[in-house]
Enzyme design. Structure first.
Site, PDB file in Angstrom:
ATOM      1  N   ASP A  81      14.622   6.185  16.986  1.00 31.82           N
ATOM      2  CA  ASP A  81      13.487   5.273  17.001  1.00 31.82           C
ATOM      3  C   ASP A  81      13.367   4.521  18.329  1.00 31.82           C
ATOM      4  O   ASP A  81      13.384   3.294  18.356  1.00 31.82           O
ATOM      5  CB  ASP A  81      13.674   4.292  15.814  1.00 31.82           C
ATOM      6  CG  ASP A  81      12.549   3.293  15.684  1.00 31.82           C
ATOM      7  OD1 ASP A  81      11.386   3.685  15.905  1.00 31.82           O
ATOM      8  OD2 ASP A  81      12.830   2.121  15.369  1.00 31.82           O
ATOM      9  N   TYR A  84      17.924  -2.691   5.565  1.00 34.11           N
ATOM     10  CA  TYR A  84      16.672  -3.429   5.736  1.00 34.11           C
ATOM     11  C   TYR A  84      16.099  -3.795   4.373  1.00 34.11           C
ATOM     12  O   TYR A  84      14.992  -3.400   4.032  1.00 34.11           O
ATOM     13  CB  TYR A  84      15.682  -2.570   6.550  1.00 34.11           C
ATOM     14  CG  TYR A  84      16.113  -2.423   7.999  1.00 34.11           C
ATOM     15  CD1 TYR A  84      15.678  -3.319   8.959  1.00 34.11           C
ATOM     16  CD2 TYR A  84      16.992  -1.409   8.382  1.00 34.11           C
ATOM     17  CE1 TYR A  84      16.094  -3.206  10.284  1.00 34.11           C
ATOM     18  CE2 TYR A  84      17.413  -1.292   9.698  1.00 34.11           C
ATOM     19  CZ  TYR A  84      16.960  -2.198  10.649  1.00 34.11           C
ATOM     20  OH  TYR A  84      17.374  -2.093  11.949  1.00 34.11           O
ATOM     21  N   GLU A 112      22.829  -4.078  11.754  1.00 31.43           N
ATOM     22  CA  GLU A 112      21.370  -4.176  11.894  1.00 31.43           C
ATOM     23  C   GLU A 112      20.777  -4.789  10.634  1.00 31.43           C
ATOM     24  O   GLU A 112      21.174  -4.415   9.517  1.00 31.43           O
ATOM     25  CB  GLU A 112      20.718  -2.783  12.069  1.00 31.43           C
ATOM     26  CG  GLU A 112      20.909  -2.156  13.418  1.00 31.43           C
ATOM     27  CD  GLU A 112      20.193  -0.806  13.555  1.00 31.43           C
ATOM     28  OE1 GLU A 112      19.194  -0.557  12.837  1.00 31.43           O
ATOM     29  OE2 GLU A 112      20.646   0.000  14.384  1.00 31.43           O
ATOM     30  N   GLU A 157      24.016   6.001  12.686  1.00 29.19           N
ATOM     31  CA  GLU A 157      23.329   6.569  11.531  1.00 29.19           C
ATOM     32  C   GLU A 157      23.288   8.100  11.516  1.00 29.19           C
ATOM     33  O   GLU A 157      22.213   8.699  11.392  1.00 29.19           O
ATOM     34  CB  GLU A 157      21.916   6.000  11.418  1.00 29.19           C
ATOM     35  CG  GLU A 157      21.906   4.500  11.238  1.00 29.19           C
ATOM     36  CD  GLU A 157      20.549   3.936  10.836  1.00 29.19           C
ATOM     37  OE1 GLU A 157      19.594   4.716  10.715  1.00 29.19           O
ATOM     38  OE2 GLU A 157      20.462   2.723  10.605  1.00 29.19           O
TER      39      GLU A 157
HETATM   40  C1  GCB Z   1      17.706   1.764  12.252  1.00 28.15           C
HETATM   41  C2  GCB Z   1      18.067   2.380  13.542  1.00 28.15           C
HETATM   42  C3  GCB Z   1      17.310   1.780  14.712  1.00 28.15           C
HETATM   43  C4  GCB Z   1      15.861   1.562  14.326  1.00 28.15           C
HETATM   44  C5  GCB Z   1      15.820   0.598  13.165  1.00 28.15           C
HETATM   45  C6  GCB Z   1      14.386   0.312  12.690  1.00 28.15           C
HETATM   46  O1  GCB Z   1      18.416   1.840  11.286  1.00 28.15           O
HETATM   47  O2  GCB Z   1      19.449   2.330  13.801  1.00 28.15           O
HETATM   48  O3  GCB Z   1      17.407   2.646  15.796  1.00 28.15           O
HETATM   49  O4  GCB Z   1      15.102   1.079  15.394  1.00 28.15           O
HETATM   50  O5  GCB Z   1      16.523   1.140  12.088  1.00 28.15           O
HETATM   51  O6  GCB Z   1      13.783  -0.628  13.171  1.00 28.15           O
HETATM   52  O7  GCB Z   1      13.899   1.067  11.869  1.00 28.15           O
END
Ligand code: GCB
Length: 664
Positions: A235, A532, A568, A477
Site C-alpha cells: 500500500d 484496524y 499499526e 504482513e
Molecule cells: C497495513 C499495512 C500498511 C497499510 C495499512 C493501511 O496493514 O501494513 O502498509 O498502509 O495497513 O493503511 O491499510
C-alpha cells in the site's frame, strides 16, 4: 520468453541475463541441498549458504578522514525513459556507449529523487521499465596515484540497476533501499571527463522484494496496444529512481574494509567488542591503532590489535531519549591501520547498550522499555522517496515534538542519514526489510528466499553498528499461515538471528492472521500486530475497539506466551473534515479511534504489551484505487507535515508516557 521478462532483462544481452540465470541456478541447487539436510520439522538454513549474493559485502558508510576523500555526484543528471514497446531499445542501441544526449532527447533529472513526480507527464509518473541517467565528472588529479583506491557508491536506487563507467559495465544491483558500490580505480580516466551511465528498472516480479507482477492486456477492443499494468502487493506508491546519494570516495590501497562492534554491560562497566577487517594487498607488516574516545574526545581505551574488547568503567550508556537526560550518547571508535606505503583512518560512532526481552517486556540496558512511536514512510511531495535532508530533520523534530521514542522503518530500510539521526537523538529503531507483500506461495520459492537472505545480509552489513537498531523485522504482513511460510520465514528469521545474536528478530503480522493458524510467530522475539478495528472491520463502530483489541491481545499472548507490540492502528482522515458525532474520515473519528485503542493499551502496558506505534506518521502516496483518495490518509500529520487533531491527542499521550518514564 514471457513477455513480462523483457521488462527486467537487458539485451546487453546475455551478460546480465546469463549472470542472473546462472546465479539463480546455483542458488536453487544450494537451497535444494539445504532442504535435503532438513532432518526435523523445524530445521532451516542454519548457516550462510556458500553463495556470492549472500556473502558479506562489507561496506562502511563513506566518511572523510585524514586518509579518505569524498566527491559528491548528486545534482542534475541527464535522463530518458525508454518508452519503446519492449522497453529494451536502450540496450539494443547501446545507449551506454555514448552520452545519452547523443542518442535522443534528455531532460534534467535531480539526483537524489524519484523520477515519478518531477514532471507533468502521466507517462513518466506511472512508467514501468528501464529509465536511463548519465552525467560526467572529472576525477581530482590528486587521486592519480598507485596508492589511491576509488569507489563509486550508490546509497540506493530502485529497483534493478546497471552502471557503466565510460561505456564499461562496472556493477549491477538488485533491490532498492540499500547501498551498493564498485571499486573503479582501474576504470577511471584522469585529465578528462568520465561518464557514468545508469539504467534502472522498477519492474516488480514474483521474486523481487517487494514482490509484484505485470498484467498484459491483448484485447485491442478495450485496451490500447501494448497495454500492461504493474500490480503491487503493498500500500504505497512504487516510487523509483536514484533515491539516495551517489558518491565517489577514496581509500588508500590497503584500507579498513569493515568494522563490527557489539556492546555489553557488566555492572557499571560498558563492554565494547570490536573486529576490524582490512582489504588490499599487504606487502609489509601492518600496524593498527584502535582508540575509543568519549563524546568530549577523551581517550577511554586503546589497543593495537585488530580485534578485541574494551571495558570502560562508569560507561555512559546509550539510552533512548525518554529514558535519560543524556540520551543517544555516542563514543567514537577511531581506527587506523598503516604499512610502509599506506595509512588509513576511519571513525565510527559507537553506542553502548544491550537489548533483551522476556515474555512480557522489552529491555534496553536491562531496564524496561515501552515503545511509543510511529510507523512511517519515506515519502514527500515532488521528490517521492528521494533523500531529503530538510525533511529528515523536520520528521525527527516532529517525532520529538510528539514525544515518540521509537520508529519502525516500515516497509524498507530508511536512509543512512535518517538512521544517524536516530542514533544521535536516542530514537529506537525497528529496522524493517523490504519484505512487504509476500502474500502468495509463488513469492516464497527458492529464488525469493535467496534474495531475501541476501537483502538481510546487506541490511545487517549496513546497520549492524547502530545502537538505535534494537530489532530486525524481516517482513510486513506476509501470508504467514500458508505451509510454504514455514521453511521460508523459518530460514529468514534463523539466518538473521545467526548474523546478529545481539538484537531481537521479528516480522509484522496483519489483521487477517489468526493465532491458531499462525505458523511463523513462534520464532519471533516480539509479536508485532497490525489491526484496524472499527476501520477495515466493523467500519464506523468505534464501540468495538476496546473489546476486540483486548480479546485479540490476550488470545495471541496466551497461545504464544510472548510480549506483544501494536505496530499499526489508525484511520484515514481528511484534514479539515469534521463531524460530531464522529464519522469515518473526519478528524474526530481518528481521535476517537486512537483513544479507543489507548484504553486497551493502558490496561495491558503494565502486563505483556511492550509498545504502540501509530499508523501512520504522515499521509503518503499510494497507487490509485477506489480505497485511496490521492494516497493513504492515515497520517496524524498531513503529507506536508502539518498536524491533524490526532497529532495533538497523541502528543499529550506520548509526552505523559515520557514524563512517567524513569530516567537513568
Ligand atoms: C497495513 C499495512 C500498511 C497499510 C495499512 C493501511 O496493514 O501494513 O502498509 O498502509 O495497513 O493503511 O491499510
Amino acid at each position: 520468453m514471457r513477455s513480462d521478462v523483457c521488462l527486467v532483462q537487458d539485451t546487453e544481452a546475455v551478460y546480465y541475463a546469463t549472470t542472473r540465470k546462472s546465479l539463480i541456478m546455483l542458488q536453487t541447487t544450494l537451497l535444494t541441498c539445504c532442504l535435503m539436510l532438513v532432518t526435523s520439522q523445524h530445521v532451516f538454513i542454519n548457516e550462510v549458504p556458500n553463495d556470492e549474493s549472500i556473502k558479506p559485502k562489507p561496506m562502511l558508510y563513506p566518511r572523510e578522514s585524514l586518509s579518505r576523500e569524498i566527491k559528491d555526484l548528486n545534482g542534475l543528471w541527464n535522463f530518458r525513459a525508454d518508452v519503446s514497446p519492449s522497453r529494451n531499445e536502450g540496450f539494443v542501441e547501446k545507449w551506454f556507449e555514448a552520452p545519452l544526449a547523443k542518442t535522443g532527447a534528455v531532460i534534467d533529472m535531480p539526483v537524489p529523487s524519484s523520477f515519478n513526480d518531477v514532471t507533468q507527464s502521466r507517462t513518466l509518473r506511472d512508467f514501468v521499465g528501464w529509465v536511463w541517467y548519465d552525467r560526467e565528472f572529472y576525477p581530482p588529479a590528486g587521486w592519480k596515484s598507485p596508492n589511491v583506491r576509488v569507489v563509486l557508491r550508490f546509497a540506493s536506487a530502485h529497483y534493478n540497476t546497471v552502471v557503466w563507467l565510460n561505456g564499461m559495465s562496472v556493477m549491477t544491483h538488485e533491490g532498492g533501499h540499500l547501498p551498493f558500490e564498485a571499486d573503479i580505480t582501474d576504470s577511471i580516466v584522469y585529465n578528462q571527463a568520465n561518464r557514468i551511465t545508469v539504467a534502472l528498472n522498477n519492474t516488480l516480479t514474483p521474486t523481487t522484494l517487494p514482490p509484484g507482477s505485470i498484467t498484459f492486456q491483448t484485447d485491442t477492443k478495450n485496451y490500447p496496444p501494448g497495454y500492461f499494468v504493474q500490480n503491487v502487493q503493498f500500500d504505497f506508491f512504487n516510487y523509483a529512481g536514484i533515491h539516495r546519494s551517489v558518491q565517489l570516495y577514496t581509500t588508500p590501497s590497503v584500507y579498513i574494509s569493515d568494522i563490527t562492534v557489539t556492546t555489553d554491560i557488566n555492572s557499571d562497566s560498558g563492554v565494547v567488542n570490536y573486529k576490524i577487517l582490512y582489504g588490499g594487498t599487504l606487502k609489509e607488516s601492518l600496524k593498527s591503532t584502535v582508540v575509543l574516545q568519549d563524546a568530549q574526545g577523551e581517550t577511554v581505551a586503546e589497543s593495537n590489535s585488530l580485534a578485541g574488547k574494551f571495558t570502560i568503567t562508569n560507561a555512559h550508556l546509550w539510552w533512548p531519549y525518554t529514558m535519560s537526560e543524556q540520551p543517544g550518547y555516542l563514543y567514537t571508535l577511531k581506527v587506523s591501520i598503516s604499512c610502509a606505503s599506506s595509512y588509513d583512518e576511519y571513525h565510527l560512532p559507537v553506542g553502548i547498550r544491550t537489548v533483551s526481552t522476556t515474555n512480557k517486556q522489552f529491555f534496553i540496558n536491562e531496564k524496561p522499555f515501552y515503545f511509543h512511536g510511529v510507523g512511517k514512510h519515506e515519502d514527500a511531495d515532488i521528490r517521492g522517496k528521494g533523500l531529503d535532508l530538510p525533511l529528515i530533520i523536520k520528521d525527527i523534530n516532529l517525532m520529538k515534538w510528539l514525544g515518540a521514542n521509537a520508529v519502525r522503518t516500515s516497509h524498507y530500510p530508511y536512509s543512512e542519514e535518517f538512521m544517524d539521526q536516530c542514533d544521535r537523538h536516542g530514537i529506537v529503531v525497528i529496522d524493517e526489510s523490504p519484505g512487504v507483500g509476500i502474500t502468495k506461495a509463488r513469492n516464497m520459492g527458492n529464488v525469493s528466499l535467496v534474495h531475501h537472505l541476501s537483502v538481510m545480509m546487506e541490511m545487517y552489513q549496513r546497520d549492524k553498528n547502530r545502537p538505535s537498531v534494537v530489532m530486525w523485522s524481516v517482513a510486513n504482513e506476509p501470508a504467514s499461515t500458508i505451509p510454504q511460510a514455514v521453511f521460508y520465514f523459518g530460514s529468514v528469521i534463523n539466518f538473521t538471528r545467526s548474523l546478529d545474536p545481539t538484537r531481537m528478530v521479528t516480522f509484522v503480522m496483519g489483521g487477517g492472521s489468526t493465532p491458531s493458524e499462525e505458523k511463523v510467530a513462534q520464532w519471533c522475539d516480539v509479536l508485532c500486530l497490525n489491526n484496524y478495528f472499527s476501520w477495515y472491520t466493523n467500519s464506523g463502530h468505534l464501540e468495538v475497539i476496546e473489546l476486540q483489541s483486548n480479546s485479540s491481545f490476550w488470545e495471541w499472548h496466551l497461545l504464544f506466551n510472548k510480549t506483544i507490540m501494536q505496530t499499526e492502528y489508525g484511520a484515514d482522515t481528511i484534514p479539515g473534515l469534521h463531524m460530531d458525532p464522529a464519522q469515518m474520515f473526519t478528524e474526530e473519528y481518528q481521535c476517537d479511534m486512537l483513544a479507543g485503542y489507548h484504553k486497551t493499551f493502558d490496561n495491558l502496558r503494565h502486563n505483556f504489551l511492550t509498545g504502540e506505534l501509530i499508523w501512520n506518521f504522515a499521509d503518503f502516496m499510494t497507487e490509485q484505487s477506489v480505497k485511496r483518495v490521492v494516497g493513504n490518509k492515515k497520517g496524524i500529520f498531513t503529507r506536508q507535515r502539518q498536524p491533524k487533531a490526532a497529532a495533538h491527542l497523541l502528543r499529550r499521550r506520548y509526552q505523559q508516557l515520557s514524563e512517567n518514564t524513569v530516567k537513568y
